[in-house]
Design an enzyme around this catalytic site. Structure first.
Site, PDB file in Angstrom:
ATOM      1  CG  HIS A  34      -0.372  -3.965   0.236  1.00 12.55           C
ATOM      2  ND1 HIS A  34       0.653  -4.668   0.602  1.00 12.55           N
ATOM      3  CD2 HIS A  34      -1.234  -4.814  -0.308  1.00 12.55           C
ATOM      4  CE1 HIS A  34       0.476  -6.062   0.606  1.00 12.55           C
ATOM      5  NE2 HIS A  34      -0.994  -6.113   0.171  1.00 12.55           N
ATOM      6  CD  GLU A  35      -4.777  -3.589  -1.830  1.00 11.53           C
ATOM      7  OE1 GLU A  35      -4.929  -4.350  -2.753  1.00 11.53           O
ATOM      8  OE2 GLU A  35      -4.625  -4.072  -0.484  1.00 11.53           O
ATOM      9  CG  HIS A  68      -1.934  -6.826  -4.760  1.00  9.38           C
ATOM     10  ND1 HIS A  68      -1.009  -8.224  -4.676  1.00  9.38           N
ATOM     11  CD2 HIS A  68      -2.106  -6.452  -3.658  1.00  9.38           C
ATOM     12  CE1 HIS A  68      -0.996  -8.337  -3.441  1.00  9.38           C
ATOM     13  NE2 HIS A  68      -1.635  -7.397  -2.465  1.00  9.38           N
TER      14      HIS A  68
END
Length: 362
Positions: free
Chosen positions: A17-18, A21
């Site tokens: 997920h990170e 980004h």
């Protein structure tokens, strides 16, 4: 070993997920100051190309930080590579990339399941109904039912197998509100006799337990190289639809469903159980949790990606940035809410672990 496997899967999902980004920002040439897994004090860190990669003490998620958020940064505020100085659509891509990464990972895991484990070929039912989960302080818990129990008899009637057995059991329970029903369950190879008294909910019996058919899922080899992809498309759409429906039910019937919400401890416990089962269970667990993370982060709540997106939309409508004071209040309220909720769920889930219940004398 099962617990370590479940923890590794959860950590991997957070990293993905990170990373969404992070790579969406760096791909567009946007400055990033840190990539962190966890919150709080730094346990391990490494500096690379001006970015701090850190493992932190509180394992409740992660974050990607930008120089824009650091008042002590020596980068000029008018630097064109700061996130805040980029066009709206570029910032939107950075925010949405985490959710997109989790959705993509879930689909890839389902594709991998098709190639590694095979294509689902039907369910081989066995007698009895499995208790998958039990809500605290509800009829099932009060009767002494525990996750993993196999119900083999209710009200003197033996339980058959398959989805029909689950439907028949639910029908019997719904038709007996406030009545005491003798129940026989199998637990770790031993028969346990219990007394189940369904609560009365609008004239229907309710016990507060998640039931599922007893048996094993059979798999077969793919008929061609594209079949796992088609199967993954079908399963991904179905899991996403059900996950969104589940969050919708939680929002519209919060009082009835809040007890079913689980935190990280319960998720790890469930993952450890599935790890022992082997087969396709872990693939499904990883895909389902990844989809849940994506949907959860899409919610328009402070600190979540959905909340950040709401601020961007407001900025687009206003034609100018949202005042920093409002953004700070919005984020701080979200921090208190999410941390408080995380603590409550961890305490609730930990108190329901078998070892803890034994220590408490339950």
């Amino acid at each position: 070993m099962g617990v370590l496997t479940a923890l590794a899967i959860l950590a991997g999902l957070i990293v993905v997920h990170e990373a969404g980004h992070f790579f969406a920002a760096t791909w567009q040439g946007i400055r990033v100051s840190s990539f962190s897994i966890g919150f709080g004090p730094v346990l391990l860190e490494r500096q690379r190309r001006g970015v701090q990669f850190a493992l932190r003490a509180i394992p409740l998620g992660g974050f990607v930080a930008f120089p824009d958020d650091d008042d002590e940064s020596d980068i000029p505020k008018d630097d064109p590579n700061l996130l805040s100085n980029r066009p709206l659509h570029q910032r939107a891509l950075v925010i949405a990339a985490g959710v997109m990464a989790n959705f993509l990972l879930a689909w890839l895991v389902l594709v991998a399941q098709g190639y590694v484990v095979g294509i689902p070929a039907g369910f081989s039912a066995a007698p009895g109904v499995l208790v998958a989960a039990v809500q605290p302080n509800q009829a099932a818990a009060l009767a002494g039912l525990k996750p993993g129990d196999r119900i083999i008899s209710l009200a003197g009637q033996p339980i058959g197998g398959g989805q029909e057995a689950v439907a028949e059991l639910v029908k019997t329970i719904q038709g007996a509100p406030s009545r005491t029903l003798p129940l026989v369950a199998e637990r770790q190879g031993q028969k346990v006799k219990l007394k189940l008294k369904p609560s009365d909910l609008g004239g229907l019996g309710r016990i507060g337990a998640q039931l599922q058919p007893n048996g094993t899922e059979a798999f077969r080899r793919p008929k061609g190289p594209l079949e796992p992809i088609r199967q993954a498309d079908h399963d991904f759409a179905l899991l996403t639809k059900r996950t969104i429906a589940g969050f919708g039910t939680l929002a519209t019937h919060f009082g009835e469903t809040a007890g079913q919400v689980s935190g990280p401890v319960k998720i790890v416990e469930m993952g450890a159980t599935l790890a022992k089962q082997g087969g396709g269970s872990l693939f499904l667990f990883a895909a389902l949790i990844s989809i849940n993370l994506a949907v959860l982060n899409s919610l328009p709540l402070p600190l979540l990606d959905g909340g950040q997106f709401v601020l961007l939309l407001l900025e687009g409508v206003r034609g100018r940035p949202i005042p920093a004071r409002f953004q700070m209040a919005f984020m701080q309220s979200g921090f208190v809410l999410l941390v408080g909720l995380s603590v409550v769920l961890i305490v609730k889930d930990t108190s329901q672990l078998p070892l803890v219940q034994q220590l408490l004398g339950h």
